[in-house]
Design an enzyme around this catalytic site. Structure first.
Site, PDB file in Angstrom:
ATOM      1  N   ASP A  15    -140.060 -58.085 -32.746  1.00  0.00           N
ATOM      2  CA  ASP A  15    -140.968 -57.664 -31.680  1.00  0.00           C
ATOM      3  C   ASP A  15    -142.266 -58.451 -31.768  1.00  0.00           C
ATOM      4  OD1 ASP A  15    -141.743 -56.277 -29.528  1.00  0.00           O
ATOM      5  OD2 ASP A  15    -141.964 -54.332 -30.534  1.00  0.00           O
TER       6      ASP A  15
ATOM      7  N   ASN B 154    -133.408 -55.376 -21.892  1.00  0.00           N
ATOM      8  CA  ASN B 154    -134.151 -56.621 -21.678  1.00  0.00           C
ATOM      9  C   ASN B 154    -133.738 -57.350 -20.394  1.00  0.00           C
ATOM     10  OD1 ASN B 154    -134.370 -57.393 -25.219  1.00  0.00           O
ATOM     11  ND2 ASN B 154    -135.818 -56.373 -23.867  1.00  0.00           N
TER      12      ASN B 154
END
Lengths: 491, 233
Positions: free
Chosen positions: B6, B54
């Site tokens: 991340d 995503n």
């Protein structure tokens, strides 16, 4: 031994020979040659001699897919020979019937308006004769001539092959002794410098498309071919009978004879490799194997194949990527009209779309599904209907065939009712148990792979509507990567 | 152990660079972490590369990611193989994944399938819930009676059932969320949330995390002795 077969001239239809000494199956001379690497050179030579026969040459030029799809053609030939020379008489009977139906569809006239017919017994005898003679010559050229008894035995096997195909072998002389005058006479009097022979010698070898397995590696393939292609041509020409070379005006290159004998000798040395390393069917399967297919046999063929797969994966991963496509170029998943024409429609690779192209598609599908009558005829009829539709819609200059530009100008009208009919019939013949759904086994028979993850519905079957839609999407070039690619587009 | 990668976007934003350059910078970290894990004796490493959620990102970023992942896979394939690392891709079910990329994934799995050094699982187009649903489906299809289902037999229907439970998850950039990552396998995992962004994460950070985990481990119990390539008991 071989005398049993020789003692019954003209009637070798009895495939088991008189004394129970089987001409087919394990233990035959053919079986021994089949996995001999020299045989590859011999078959190339035999094919050139076949193609030099005016009738065979015309049939090849008009109908064969070997220029555009040589690997597929090679695989089909190997499978067919295995069936014909295998031990199972029932398999042989079915294969002979299939070949006869296939050949019955190959007739026409050549460029000089002479008729040809693939069912002509004399023509078929010549094809078998070239295979026999090339096998014998292969042994001679590599310095290990066959014993007389072996030669007679091999001849008996090839005559039995012709008999299984034609019902009798009368077109081939009964004994090897009588065979040579026959062979010399055909070479002297009938063979010509045909277009098919020139295509094989000068076009195919220099432009051999990469086998599907290596399609990601165009540069590597081109480099290897640039070396091997002309070499194979020179070796083959030098091994042809002298009188024919002279009459056909084939070039005599200095050193070509030595090179040719060196090639046969060198390839012959491969017999010292451990047994099982060179098996014709494994090699051809491998070459024709679509990299993303999931052939169930792939799991069982063992360590060699696994290693080859890993090597293939590594090679593909290491191959340089093509330049990044321009992001503005739009949908790269579509095939352009020209690309579809060259990769899918023009199966014979002559630059025109003609009936033989569509017949070749029908032939490939019928072969894969192992169709019998009347399904096979239904499939051909559907393709014939499509051809009439295409011809009516696209042949604007009226020459009876469709050129690339004619096709590109009229793409939208492609998906007419006859093409939909082809899709429907294809669904029917693929749906072997007739339950209106294509299950995993039926799918595998046609495409040699399992369901794609995005195709499998909740119950893992393929319904008629989706099947027809996908077929039309492929034929209209709307979908580039599809299971039809290995079936119709790959080399 | 596993890493949730991340912070690429924030890394780029702090440098006033396009988000894509953050993804590009992440490549170095990925290789660094794989090397560090292998050296430290980690046998199972999972990386969360792309989630089913995503796909909602702008299509240009998704396209870029697909191309980048393809380049990275191809660039490091030989190295991963030479290091004896078995690579697997968890998820990879969406038809939007370019066929060429799916082929490369399959090739890499084929190439490294026999390796036993370390198993690297890359979660690409992965969703923890989706895996559980898929396992439930497969369980129902196999016709197991309801009473016969227990945790172990259920887990056998998950993709890659030989993957052991995750002991440690590192999620970089300080975010403290699970984000639908290997839900079944992280049930008993220790979580660490180092504040450093993924492109800045290096082997030293990785070893620090491992050290912290060992401290905690002393309080919570032993390490499960799973061997690579062996099915769960």
């Amino acid at each position: 031994m071989t005398e049993t077969a020789r003692n019954e001239p003209g009637s070798t239809g009895d495939t088991s020979g008189a004394g129970g000494d089987r001409l087919f199956g394990p233990g035959s001379r053919f079986e021994a040659f089949f996995n001999d690497p020299r045989w590859a050179l011999a078959v190339v030579r035999a094919t050139v001699l076949e193609a030099a026969h005016p009738q065979v040459g015309a049939a090849l030029v008009d109908n064969s897919v070997f220029v555009a799809h040589p690997w597929r053609r090679l695989r089909n030939t190997v499978v067919s020979l295995q069936r014909m020379f295998g031990a199972d008489d029932e398999v042989r009977r079915r294969e002979a019937a299939r070949l006869n139906r296939l050949h019955a569809r190959l007739r026409g006239t050549d460029t000089r308006e002479r008729p040809y017919d693939a069912m002509d017994p004399a023509v078929r005898a010549w094809v078998v004769a070239t295979l026999f003679e090339s096998s014998v010559t292969m042994c001679r050229l590599s310095g290990q001539p066959l014993e007389q008894t072996d030669m007679e035995r091999l001849y008996a096997e090839f005559r039995a092959y012709l008999a299984a195909l034609d019902g009798d072998a009368r077109q081939l002389p009964a004994t090897v002794r009588e065979f040579w005058p026959y062979y010399d006479r055909v070479v002297e009097e009938e063979l010509e410098n045909t277009e098919a022979m020139r295509v094989i010698l000068y076009r195919l070898f220099d432009h051999l498309p990469a086998p599907p397995l290596l399609q990601g590696l165009p540069t590597l393939w081109a480099a290897g071919r640039a070396l091997a292609g002309p070499l194979l041509g020179v070796v083959t020409v030098a091994s042809l009978p002298e009188p024919f070379r002279r009459r056909a005006g084939l070039p005599e290159l200095p050193g070509a004879q030595a090179l040719m004998q060196g090639a046969y000798l060198g390839v012959g040395l491969a017999r010292f490799l451990p047994s099982g390393w060179l098996r014709t069917e494994v090699l051809t399967e491998l070459l024709a194997l679509s990299p993303d297919g999931d052939d169930p046999r792939a799991r069982t063929i063992g360590a060699l194949r696994d290693r080859m797969k890993r090597a293939g994966a590594l090679v593909r991963l290491l191959a340089p990527l093509p330049p990044e496509p321009d992001p503005d170029a739009g949908d790269t998943a579509r095939r352009s009209a020209e690309e579809l024409f060259a990769a899918v429609l023009d199966q014979t690779g002559d630059g025109y779309l003609d009936w033989p192209d569509l017949a070749a598609m029908a032939r490939e599908i019928a072969g894969r599904l192992d169709l019998d009558e009347p399904e096979e005829t239904r499939l051909y009829d559907a393709f014939a209907g499509w051809w009439r539709e295409l011809q009516a819609a696209l042949d604007t200059d009226g020459d009876g065939r469709v050129s690339g530009p004619e096709y590109a100008a009229a793409v939208p009208s492609l998906a007419g009712p006859a093409l939909i009919r082809v899709a429907e019939v294809l669904f029917d013949v693929t749906d072997a148990d007739g339950d209106q759904r294509i299950d995993a086994a039926e799918y595998r028979a046609l495409f040699r792979r399992g369901f794609r993850r995005d195709r499998a519905g909740s119950d893992d079957t393929y319904a008629r509507g989706a099947f027809v839609r996908d077929f039309l999407a492929f034929m209209a070039g709307r979908e580039r990567s599809s299971p039809y690619d290995p079936l119709l587009a790959d080399a | 152990m596993a890493c949730v990668m991340d912070g690429n976007g924030r890394w780029a934003a702090r440098r006033s660079l396009p988000r894509t350059s953050g993804h590009r910078a992440a490549e170095t970290t990925v290789i660094d972490v794989i090397e560090a894990a292998r050296t430290a004796g980690v046998e199972w490493l999972s990386l969360y590369a792309f989630s089913t959620e995503n796909w909602r990102r702008p299509s240009t970023e998704v396209d870029f990611l697909m191309r980048l992942v393809r380049r990275v896979v191809r660039k490091h394939a030989a190295l991963l193989h030479a290091r004896g690392i078995r690579c697997r891709f968890l998820g990879v079910a969406d038809p939007r994944i370019p066929p060429a990329l799916a082929r490369d994934f399959a090739d890499l799995m084929t190439l490294t399938g026999e390796n036993r050094g370390m198993t690297l699982t890359v979660a690409f187009d992965h969703g923890g819930r989706r895996d559980i649903v898929a396992a439930a489906r497969s369980l129902i299809r196999s016709g197991v009676p309801a009473e016969a289902v227990d945790e172990r037999s259920f887990a056998a229907h998950l993709p890659f059932p030989d993957t052991p439970d995750v002991d440690l998850v590192i999620r970089t950039s300080g975010e403290q969320r699970i984000s639908n990552f290997m839900l079944w396998q992280v049930a008993y995992a220790e979580w660490l949330f180092p504040p450093v962004l993924w492109p800045d994460f290096r082997a030293t950070h990785f070893l620090e995390c491992l050290h912290t985990y060992r401290q905690r481990d002393r309080r919570f119990g032993g390490v499960t002795p799973y061997t690579n390539g062996e099915r769960r008991p």
